[in-house]
Design a protein around this motif. Structure first.
Motif, PDB file in Angstrom:
ATOM      1  N   MET A   1      -4.877  30.596  28.389  1.00  0.00           N
ATOM      2  CA  MET A   1      -5.444  29.816  27.310  1.00  0.00           C
ATOM      3  C   MET A   1      -6.962  30.019  27.270  1.00  0.00           C
ATOM      4  SD  MET A   1      -3.149  28.122  25.698  1.00  0.00           S
ATOM      5  CE  MET A   1      -1.543  27.448  25.838  1.00  0.00           C
ATOM      6  N   ARG A   2      -7.457  29.880  26.078  1.00  0.00           N
ATOM      7  CA  ARG A   2      -8.891  29.993  25.846  1.00  0.00           C
ATOM      8  C   ARG A   2      -9.278  28.858  24.920  1.00  0.00           C
ATOM      9  NH1 ARG A   2     -12.337  34.763  23.145  1.00  0.00           N
ATOM     10  NH2 ARG A   2     -10.800  34.671  21.510  1.00  0.00           N
ATOM     11  N   TYR A   3     -10.512  28.383  25.042  1.00  0.00           N
ATOM     12  CA  TYR A   3     -10.957  27.225  24.281  1.00  0.00           C
ATOM     13  C   TYR A   3     -12.263  27.549  23.572  1.00  0.00           C
ATOM     14  CZ  TYR A   3      -7.421  25.199  27.206  1.00  0.00           C
ATOM     15  OH  TYR A   3      -6.223  24.958  27.821  1.00  0.00           O
ATOM     16  N   ILE A   4     -12.337  27.139  22.307  1.00  0.00           N
ATOM     17  CA  ILE A   4     -13.531  27.429  21.517  1.00  0.00           C
ATOM     18  C   ILE A   4     -13.959  26.184  20.745  1.00  0.00           C
ATOM     19  CG2 ILE A   4     -12.940  29.870  21.260  1.00  0.00           C
ATOM     20  CD1 ILE A   4     -12.184  29.202  18.325  1.00  0.00           C
ATOM     21  N   MET A   5     -15.215  26.198  20.313  1.00  0.00           N
ATOM     22  CA  MET A   5     -15.730  25.151  19.452  1.00  0.00           C
ATOM     23  C   MET A   5     -16.496  25.805  18.310  1.00  0.00           C
ATOM     24  SD  MET A   5     -18.412  22.009  20.008  1.00  0.00           S
ATOM     25  CE  MET A   5     -19.838  23.061  19.968  1.00  0.00           C
ATOM     26  N   LEU A   6     -16.214  25.350  17.105  1.00  0.00           N
ATOM     27  CA  LEU A   6     -16.973  25.755  15.928  1.00  0.00           C
ATOM     28  C   LEU A   6     -17.801  24.549  15.506  1.00  0.00           C
ATOM     29  CD1 LEU A   6     -14.119  27.480  13.897  1.00  0.00           C
ATOM     30  CD2 LEU A   6     -15.825  28.584  15.323  1.00  0.00           C
ATOM     31  N   GLU A   7     -19.094  24.756  15.314  1.00  0.00           N
ATOM     32  CA  GLU A   7     -19.965  23.670  14.875  1.00  0.00           C
ATOM     33  C   GLU A   7     -20.630  24.071  13.566  1.00  0.00           C
ATOM     34  OE1 GLU A   7     -23.072  20.482  16.710  1.00  0.00           O
ATOM     35  OE2 GLU A   7     -22.769  22.351  17.790  1.00  0.00           O
ATOM     36  N   TYR A   8     -20.427  23.225  12.561  1.00  0.00           N
ATOM     37  CA  TYR A   8     -20.959  23.488  11.227  1.00  0.00           C
ATOM     38  C   TYR A   8     -22.269  22.730  11.058  1.00  0.00           C
ATOM     39  CZ  TYR A   8     -16.411  25.508  10.487  1.00  0.00           C
ATOM     40  OH  TYR A   8     -15.297  26.291  10.604  1.00  0.00           O
ATOM     41  N   THR A   9     -23.326  23.443  10.655  1.00  0.00           N
ATOM     42  CA  THR A   9     -24.655  22.872  10.557  1.00  0.00           C
ATOM     43  C   THR A   9     -24.750  21.791   9.495  1.00  0.00           C
ATOM     44  OG1 THR A   9     -25.535  25.003  11.245  1.00  0.00           O
ATOM     45  CG2 THR A   9     -27.101  23.450  10.299  1.00  0.00           C
ATOM     46  N   GLU A  10     -24.258  22.071   8.306  1.00  0.00           N
ATOM     47  CA  GLU A  10     -24.325  21.109   7.207  1.00  0.00           C
ATOM     48  C   GLU A  10     -22.969  21.021   6.509  1.00  0.00           C
ATOM     49  OE1 GLU A  10     -27.657  21.709   4.580  1.00  0.00           O
ATOM     50  OE2 GLU A  10     -28.911  22.377   6.230  1.00  0.00           O
ATOM     51  N   PRO A  11     -22.011  20.346   7.157  1.00  0.00           N
ATOM     52  CA  PRO A  11     -20.681  20.267   6.537  1.00  0.00           C
ATOM     53  C   PRO A  11     -20.700  19.398   5.283  1.00  0.00           C
ATOM     54  CG  PRO A  11     -20.790  18.833   8.435  1.00  0.00           C
ATOM     55  CD  PRO A  11     -22.091  19.613   8.399  1.00  0.00           C
ATOM     56  N   GLN A  12     -19.836  19.713   4.358  1.00  0.00           N
ATOM     57  CA  GLN A  12     -19.643  18.858   3.196  1.00  0.00           C
ATOM     58  C   GLN A  12     -19.034  17.550   3.681  1.00  0.00           C
ATOM     59  OE1 GLN A  12     -20.644  19.748   0.066  1.00  0.00           O
ATOM     60  NE2 GLN A  12     -21.489  21.543   1.056  1.00  0.00           N
ATOM     61  N   GLU A  13     -19.068  16.537   2.858  1.00  0.00           N
ATOM     62  CA  GLU A  13     -18.570  15.215   3.240  1.00  0.00           C
ATOM     63  C   GLU A  13     -17.123  15.237   3.720  1.00  0.00           C
ATOM     64  OE1 GLU A  13     -17.833  11.044   0.948  1.00  0.00           O
ATOM     65  OE2 GLU A  13     -19.686  12.112   0.514  1.00  0.00           O
ATOM     66  N   ASP A  14     -16.313  16.106   3.142  1.00  0.00           N
ATOM     67  CA  ASP A  14     -14.893  16.160   3.500  1.00  0.00           C
ATOM     68  C   ASP A  14     -14.554  17.309   4.446  1.00  0.00           C
ATOM     69  OD1 ASP A  14     -15.371  18.143   1.650  1.00  0.00           O
ATOM     70  OD2 ASP A  14     -13.505  17.841   0.560  1.00  0.00           O
ATOM     71  N   GLU A  15     -15.556  17.862   5.116  1.00  0.00           N
ATOM     72  CA  GLU A  15     -15.339  18.963   6.061  1.00  0.00           C
ATOM     73  C   GLU A  15     -15.730  18.540   7.467  1.00  0.00           C
ATOM     74  OE1 GLU A  15     -17.690  22.157   4.521  1.00  0.00           O
ATOM     75  OE2 GLU A  15     -16.161  22.737   3.073  1.00  0.00           O
ATOM     76  N   ALA A  16     -15.025  19.078   8.447  1.00  0.00           N
ATOM     77  CA  ALA A  16     -15.310  18.765   9.843  1.00  0.00           C
ATOM     78  C   ALA A  16     -16.684  19.292  10.250  1.00  0.00           C
ATOM     79  CB  ALA A  16     -14.242  19.369  10.741  1.00  0.00           C
TER      80      ALA A  16
END
Length: 101
Positions: free
Chosen positions: A1-16
């Motif tokens: 198994m491998r684990y990742i994280m995606l981080e969005y700088t300026e997500p829209q209101e309905d986005e993670a």
């Protein structure tokens, strides 16, 4: 198994804002936790079900290929970090409907 994280700088209101994913040997998602700016979360896979919401496309071997400067940062995380987020998600109300029940 491998684990990742995606981080969005300026997500829209309905986005993670952050997405934590567990990947199998073929780089396919087996579990995912999405955290939203307003404090909502959604978990998919395993005991949370909703496997159809998991990304069916394999992730690239080099997760950095998902980076988009100023928009999204992708990185590998330790298994313990994913487990901690997964366990915390299990202790919270379940997403949108959990706010009411």
């Amino acid at each position: 198994m491998r684990y990742i994280m995606l981080e969005y700088t300026e997500p829209q209101e309905d986005e993670a804002q952050r997405v934590y994913s567990e990947l199998d040997r073929e780089n396919r998602e087996t579990r995912r936790v999405e955290l939203y700016p307003g404090g909502l979360w959604f978990a998919y896979g395993d005991e949370h079900g909703r496997e159809e919401a998991l990304n069916p496309t394999p992730f690239p071997d080099d997760i950095r290929e998902l980076n988009v400067p100023g928009q999204v940062t992708a990185r590998t995380i330790a298994p313990g970090i994913f487990r901690e987020v997964w366990d915390q998600a299990a202790e919270r109300p379940d997403g949108f409907m959990g706010m009411f029940f």
